[in-house]
Design a protein around this motif. Structure first.
Motif, PDB file in Angstrom:
ATOM      1  N   ARG A   1       0.834  -1.206   0.000  1.00 43.59           N
ATOM      2  CA  ARG A   1       0.000   0.000   0.000  1.00 43.59           C
ATOM      3  C   ARG A   1       0.872   1.261   0.000  1.00 43.59           C
ATOM      4  O   ARG A   1       0.540   2.255  -0.649  1.00 43.59           O
ATOM      5  CB  ARG A   1      -0.916  -0.024   1.231  1.00 43.59           C
ATOM      6  CG  ARG A   1      -2.084   0.954   1.151  1.00 43.59           C
ATOM      7  CD  ARG A   1      -2.987   0.820   2.362  1.00 43.59           C
ATOM      8  NE  ARG A   1      -4.121   1.709   2.288  1.00 43.59           N
ATOM      9  CZ  ARG A   1      -5.369   1.333   2.039  1.00 43.59           C
ATOM     10  NH1 ARG A   1      -5.629   0.058   1.798  1.00 43.59           N
ATOM     11  NH2 ARG A   1      -6.351   2.218   1.997  1.00 43.59           N
ATOM     12  N   THR A   2       1.991   1.209   0.721  1.00 45.21           N
ATOM     13  CA  THR A   2       2.896   2.357   0.760  1.00 45.21           C
ATOM     14  C   THR A   2       3.547   2.602  -0.596  1.00 45.21           C
ATOM     15  O   THR A   2       3.702   3.752  -1.026  1.00 45.21           O
ATOM     16  CB  THR A   2       3.977   2.142   1.832  1.00 45.21           C
ATOM     17  OG1 THR A   2       3.346   1.994   3.110  1.00 45.21           O
ATOM     18  CG2 THR A   2       4.944   3.316   1.887  1.00 45.21           C
ATOM     19  N   ALA A   3       3.941   1.517  -1.287  1.00 42.99           N
ATOM     20  CA  ALA A   3       4.508   1.667  -2.631  1.00 42.99           C
ATOM     21  C   ALA A   3       3.509   2.333  -3.557  1.00 42.99           C
ATOM     22  O   ALA A   3       3.861   3.221  -4.349  1.00 42.99           O
ATOM     23  CB  ALA A   3       4.922   0.304  -3.177  1.00 42.99           C
ATOM     24  N   LEU A   4       2.252   1.931  -3.442  1.00 42.62           N
ATOM     25  CA  LEU A   4       1.199   2.547  -4.249  1.00 42.62           C
ATOM     26  C   LEU A   4       1.032   4.021  -3.900  1.00 42.62           C
ATOM     27  O   LEU A   4       0.891   4.880  -4.784  1.00 42.62           O
ATOM     28  CB  LEU A   4      -0.116   1.791  -4.042  1.00 42.62           C
ATOM     29  CG  LEU A   4      -1.364   2.365  -4.710  1.00 42.62           C
ATOM     30  CD1 LEU A   4      -1.141   2.575  -6.199  1.00 42.62           C
ATOM     31  CD2 LEU A   4      -2.549   1.445  -4.468  1.00 42.62           C
ATOM     32  N   ALA A   5       1.072   4.344  -2.597  1.00 41.54           N
ATOM     33  CA  ALA A   5       0.951   5.739  -2.165  1.00 41.54           C
ATOM     34  C   ALA A   5       2.099   6.580  -2.706  1.00 41.54           C
ATOM     35  O   ALA A   5       1.901   7.739  -3.121  1.00 41.54           O
ATOM     36  CB  ALA A   5       0.918   5.808  -0.639  1.00 41.54           C
TER      37      ALA A   5
END
Length: 273
Positions: free
Chosen positions: A168-172
């Motif tokens: 999710r952080t990579a996507l953010a």
């Protein structure tokens, strides 16, 4: 001029701020954004995170986790389980292939999340045929009354939770970089913008592989492969043990246990990378 309607990028920004929106839903929106921007790179990454990586894919480093290598065995009339060993205590054939405590998780994000839904603090990951690996260890064991029966990796549940968080952080990070680079009077980032952001925040690396394959019911658990790459240097004229090429295990609520798979001989293939 400010953007006059909610494009896919704006939708992703809003959904990322809402913890009730699943990571799977965010990745599905990413596929749409990849199609809109003509970025095959973003679409491929989002699909892999949703469906899982293949054994020969490069796996992002945020999916790499360290486990504790454990063995079960018997000494005389005493049975023992969960004894911790170091990578240096693995059989020479495994050490020569760089086998260590690090593994990479290749299952889809929904299955990763499901594997974390347990009250246990750790999950056991085992190759298809731990007895065959134990036989290698016994061949090198100088103690005749001590025999190894199984080998597996114990991985903390929190490590799997962290992997999901990192996806999710990579996507953010991708969305934040695109929002910063995109002019306010435009709604769709260019292919070059999206490709650059996707490459920057989905770094890959090497380690051993654990894969959860979809298609199993919740009551049955999920099937897991543990695999490695084969090279011509893996062939050995003195090898007699059979290895599993597509080794599979069942993922239950707290542990992963052995299931049936095909085999390949040691002469043709070494299962560890």
């Amino acid at each position: 001029m400010a953007r006059t309607h909610e494009g896919l990028l704006t939708r992703l920004q809003n959904d990322l701020a809402d913890q009730s929106v699943s990571t799977a839903h965010l990745l599905q929106t990413c596929i749409l954004l990849g199609g809109q921007s003509k970025s095959q790179k973003l679409r491929d990454w989002a699909r892999q995170e949703l469906h899982g990586y293949k054994n020969d894919d490069e796996i992002p480093v945020y999916r790499h986790v360290a486990g504790t290598i454990c063995v079960d065995g018997i000494a005389g009339n005493n049975l023992w389980t969960g004894n911790v060993i170091t990578p240096g205590q693995l059989p020479k054939a495994l050490r020569d292939r760089g086998q260590n405590e690090w593994i990479k998780l290749t299952q889809g994000v929904a299955e990763l999340e499901d594997a974390t839904r347990t009250d246990k603090t750790s999950i056991q990951l085992s190759p298809y045929n731990p007895a065959a690996i134990a036989a290698l260890m016994n061949e090198e064991n100088p103690r005749p009354y001590q025999r190894y029966t199984a080998l597996y990796w114990s991985v903390s549940r929190s490590a799997l939770v962290n992997v999901v968080s990192n996806i999710r952080t990579a996507l953010a990070d991708i969305v934040a970089e695109l929002a910063d680079a995109l002019p306010e009077d435009e709604d769709v980032p260019t292919k070059e913008m999206v490709d650059k952001a996707t490459t920057r925040f989905t770094v890959t690396g090497d380690s051993n592989t654990i894969t959860i394959v979809s298609g199993q019911s919740a009551s049955q658990g999920a099937v897991v492969n543990v695999t490695g790459a084969a090279t011509t240097s893996d062939k050995s004229s003195g090898g007699i043990l059979q290895w599993i090429r597509d080794r599979k295990m069942i993922v239950g609520a707290a542990t992963i246990v052995v299931a049936v798979a095909g085999v390949a001989t040691w002469l043709e293939w070494n299962p560890f990378k």
